[in-house]
Design a protein around this motif. Structure first.
Motif, PDB file in Angstrom:
ATOM      1  N   LYS A 146       0.820  -1.216   0.000  1.00 50.71           N
ATOM      2  CA  LYS A 146       0.000   0.000   0.000  1.00 50.71           C
ATOM      3  C   LYS A 146       0.857   1.270   0.000  1.00 50.71           C
ATOM      4  CE  LYS A 146      -4.112  -1.973   0.547  1.00 50.71           C
ATOM      5  NZ  LYS A 146      -5.162  -1.854  -0.441  1.00 50.71           N
ATOM      6  N   VAL A 147       2.130   1.132   0.308  1.00 54.68           N
ATOM      7  CA  VAL A 147       3.043   2.284   0.380  1.00 54.68           C
ATOM      8  C   VAL A 147       3.477   2.621  -1.049  1.00 54.68           C
ATOM      9  CG1 VAL A 147       5.251   3.095   1.277  1.00 54.68           C
ATOM     10  CG2 VAL A 147       3.778   1.670   2.707  1.00 54.68           C
ATOM     11  N   ASP A 148       2.729   3.550  -1.671  1.00 56.93           N
ATOM     12  CA  ASP A 148       2.959   3.851  -3.082  1.00 56.93           C
ATOM     13  C   ASP A 148       3.173   5.338  -3.360  1.00 56.93           C
ATOM     14  OD1 ASP A 148       0.435   4.839  -2.638  1.00 56.93           O
ATOM     15  OD2 ASP A 148      -0.573   3.496  -4.046  1.00 56.93           O
ATOM     16  N   GLY A 149       3.261   6.147  -2.317  1.00 55.42           N
ATOM     17  CA  GLY A 149       3.445   7.578  -2.506  1.00 55.42           C
ATOM     18  C   GLY A 149       2.153   8.329  -2.758  1.00 55.42           C
ATOM     19  N   LEU A 150       1.051   7.605  -2.889  1.00 47.84           N
ATOM     20  CA  LEU A 150      -0.246   8.227  -3.157  1.00 47.84           C
ATOM     21  C   LEU A 150      -1.195   8.148  -1.965  1.00 47.84           C
ATOM     22  CD1 LEU A 150      -0.793   6.749  -6.732  1.00 47.84           C
ATOM     23  CD2 LEU A 150       0.123   8.998  -6.126  1.00 47.84           C
ATOM     24  N   ASP A 152      -3.990  -0.207  15.070  1.00 49.79           N
ATOM     25  CA  ASP A 152      -2.792   0.073  15.881  1.00 49.79           C
ATOM     26  C   ASP A 152      -1.596  -0.743  15.399  1.00 49.79           C
ATOM     27  OD1 ASP A 152      -4.139   1.888  17.530  1.00 49.79           O
ATOM     28  OD2 ASP A 152      -4.759   0.310  18.916  1.00 49.79           O
ATOM     29  N   ASP A 153      -1.841  -2.003  15.033  1.00 50.58           N
ATOM     30  CA  ASP A 153      -0.758  -2.862  14.530  1.00 50.58           C
ATOM     31  C   ASP A 153      -0.163  -2.302  13.244  1.00 50.58           C
ATOM     32  OD1 ASP A 153      -1.229  -4.574  16.640  1.00 50.58           O
ATOM     33  OD2 ASP A 153      -2.392  -6.006  15.461  1.00 50.58           O
ATOM     34  N   ILE A 154      -1.013  -1.798  12.368  1.00 55.64           N
ATOM     35  CA  ILE A 154      -0.537  -1.222  11.105  1.00 55.64           C
ATOM     36  C   ILE A 154       0.308   0.015  11.383  1.00 55.64           C
ATOM     37  CG2 ILE A 154      -1.259  -0.084   8.962  1.00 55.64           C
ATOM     38  CD1 ILE A 154      -3.831  -1.900   9.168  1.00 55.64           C
ATOM     39  N   LEU A 155      -0.166   0.866  12.269  1.00 60.29           N
ATOM     40  CA  LEU A 155       0.572   2.082  12.601  1.00 60.29           C
ATOM     41  C   LEU A 155       1.927   1.750  13.216  1.00 60.29           C
ATOM     42  CD1 LEU A 155       0.485   5.134  12.525  1.00 60.29           C
ATOM     43  CD2 LEU A 155      -0.633   5.087  14.769  1.00 60.29           C
ATOM     44  N   VAL A 156       1.966   0.797  14.109  1.00 61.29           N
ATOM     45  CA  VAL A 156       3.235   0.378  14.722  1.00 61.29           C
ATOM     46  C   VAL A 156       4.183  -0.160  13.652  1.00 61.29           C
ATOM     47  CG1 VAL A 156       4.287  -1.337  16.250  1.00 61.29           C
ATOM     48  CG2 VAL A 156       2.319  -0.021  17.031  1.00 61.29           C
ATOM     49  N   PHE A 157       3.665  -0.977  12.732  1.00 64.06           N
ATOM     50  CA  PHE A 157       4.529  -1.515  11.674  1.00 64.06           C
ATOM     51  C   PHE A 157       5.083  -0.389  10.804  1.00 64.06           C
ATOM     52  CE2 PHE A 157       5.299  -2.874   7.347  1.00 64.06           C
ATOM     53  CZ  PHE A 157       6.316  -3.792   7.579  1.00 64.06           C
ATOM     54  N   LEU A 158       4.252   0.597  10.435  1.00 64.76           N
ATOM     55  CA  LEU A 158       4.732   1.712   9.626  1.00 64.76           C
ATOM     56  C   LEU A 158       5.829   2.497  10.360  1.00 64.76           C
ATOM     57  CD1 LEU A 158       1.394   2.983   8.046  1.00 64.76           C
ATOM     58  CD2 LEU A 158       3.266   1.806   6.873  1.00 64.76           C
ATOM     59  N   GLU A 159       5.679   2.645  11.666  1.00 64.99           N
ATOM     60  CA  GLU A 159       6.702   3.332  12.448  1.00 64.99           C
ATOM     61  C   GLU A 159       8.011   2.536  12.463  1.00 64.99           C
ATOM     62  OE1 GLU A 159       4.685   3.853  16.165  1.00 64.99           O
ATOM     63  OE2 GLU A 159       3.606   5.632  15.463  1.00 64.99           O
ATOM     64  N   ILE A 160       7.904   1.227  12.582  1.00 66.53           N
ATOM     65  CA  ILE A 160       9.098   0.366  12.546  1.00 66.53           C
ATOM     66  C   ILE A 160       9.752   0.440  11.167  1.00 66.53           C
ATOM     67  CG2 ILE A 160       9.874  -2.047  12.570  1.00 66.53           C
ATOM     68  CD1 ILE A 160       7.711  -2.494  14.776  1.00 66.53           C
ATOM     69  N   ALA A 161       8.935   0.371  10.111  1.00 68.47           N
ATOM     70  CA  ALA A 161       9.470   0.440   8.748  1.00 68.47           C
ATOM     71  C   ALA A 161      10.193   1.764   8.521  1.00 68.47           C
ATOM     72  CB  ALA A 161       8.344   0.252   7.733  1.00 68.47           C
ATOM     73  N   TYR A 162       9.659   2.833   9.074  1.00 69.29           N
ATOM     74  CA  TYR A 162      10.310   4.140   8.960  1.00 69.29           C
ATOM     75  C   TYR A 162      11.639   4.143   9.722  1.00 69.29           C
ATOM     76  CZ  TYR A 162      11.227   9.097   9.526  1.00 69.29           C
ATOM     77  OH  TYR A 162      11.833  10.326   9.537  1.00 69.29           O
ATOM     78  N   HIS A 196      14.386   2.527   7.918  1.00 73.09           N
ATOM     79  CA  HIS A 196      14.674   3.158   6.618  1.00 73.09           C
ATOM     80  C   HIS A 196      14.166   2.330   5.440  1.00 73.09           C
ATOM     81  CE1 HIS A 196      17.038   6.208   8.640  1.00 73.09           C
ATOM     82  NE2 HIS A 196      17.636   5.254   9.301  1.00 73.09           N
ATOM     83  N   TRP A 197      13.022   1.658   5.656  1.00 70.31           N
ATOM     84  CA  TRP A 197      12.371   0.941   4.562  1.00 70.31           C
ATOM     85  C   TRP A 197      11.421   1.853   3.824  1.00 70.31           C
ATOM     86  CZ3 TRP A 197      10.594  -3.759   7.954  1.00 70.31           C
ATOM     87  CH2 TRP A 197      11.723  -4.475   8.377  1.00 70.31           C
ATOM     88  N   ILE A 198      10.824   2.812   4.575  1.00 69.19           N
ATOM     89  CA  ILE A 198       9.906   3.778   3.984  1.00 69.19           C
ATOM     90  C   ILE A 198      10.288   5.169   4.447  1.00 69.19           C
ATOM     91  CG2 ILE A 198       7.985   2.130   3.879  1.00 69.19           C
ATOM     92  CD1 ILE A 198       6.742   3.568   6.287  1.00 69.19           C
ATOM     93  N   GLU A 199       9.769   6.155   3.739  1.00 68.15           N
ATOM     94  CA  GLU A 199       9.950   7.533   4.176  1.00 68.15           C
ATOM     95  C   GLU A 199       8.622   8.256   4.079  1.00 68.15           C
ATOM     96  OE1 GLU A 199      13.146   9.087   1.831  1.00 68.15           O
ATOM     97  OE2 GLU A 199      12.039   8.974  -0.033  1.00 68.15           O
ATOM     98  N   PHE A 200       8.483   9.312   4.867  1.00 72.60           N
ATOM     99  CA  PHE A 200       7.254  10.114   4.893  1.00 72.60           C
ATOM    100  C   PHE A 200       7.469  11.393   4.104  1.00 72.60           C
ATOM    101  CE2 PHE A 200       6.842   8.289   9.404  1.00 72.60           C
ATOM    102  CZ  PHE A 200       6.188   7.178   8.965  1.00 72.60           C
TER     103      PHE A 200
END
Length: 86
Positions: free
Chosen positions: A42-46, A68-78, A81-85
């Motif tokens: 889902k992390v596509d820049g859009l 909450d699980d999704i939000l925690v995973f996104l924070e871990i991925a950030y 350095h797997w994703i950026e905001f």
């Protein structure tokens, strides 16, 4: 309203050989769980954080706390350095 993209030079793909999601990034390779792969797809820049969570929660309406699980995973991925905001 925060948009997410995969970190530069990072690739997400499904490995048929390993039967899992794989994240290839400059510092290494990570084998991911199915749920982690579904989130990162889902992390596509859009899509914003809220849109990603809403879309995934629609697929798992009977699972309490999945947002909450999704939000925690996104924070871990950030943090990894797997994703950026943006």
């Amino acid at each position: 309203y925060t948009l997410h993209t995969l970190f530069p030079y990072t690739t997400l793909f499904r490995s048929p050989h390993q039967r899992c999601w794989v994240l290839l990034y400059p510092d290494g390779v990570v084998k991911l769980s199915d749920s982690a792969g579904v989130i990162l797809r889902k992390v596509d820049g859009l899509r914003s954080t809220n849109v990603i969570i809403e879309q995934l929660c629609e697929g798992f309406p009977a699972t309490p706390g999945v947002d909450d699980d999704i939000l925690v995973f996104l924070e871990i991925a950030y943090a990894q350095h797997w994703i950026e905001f943006h």
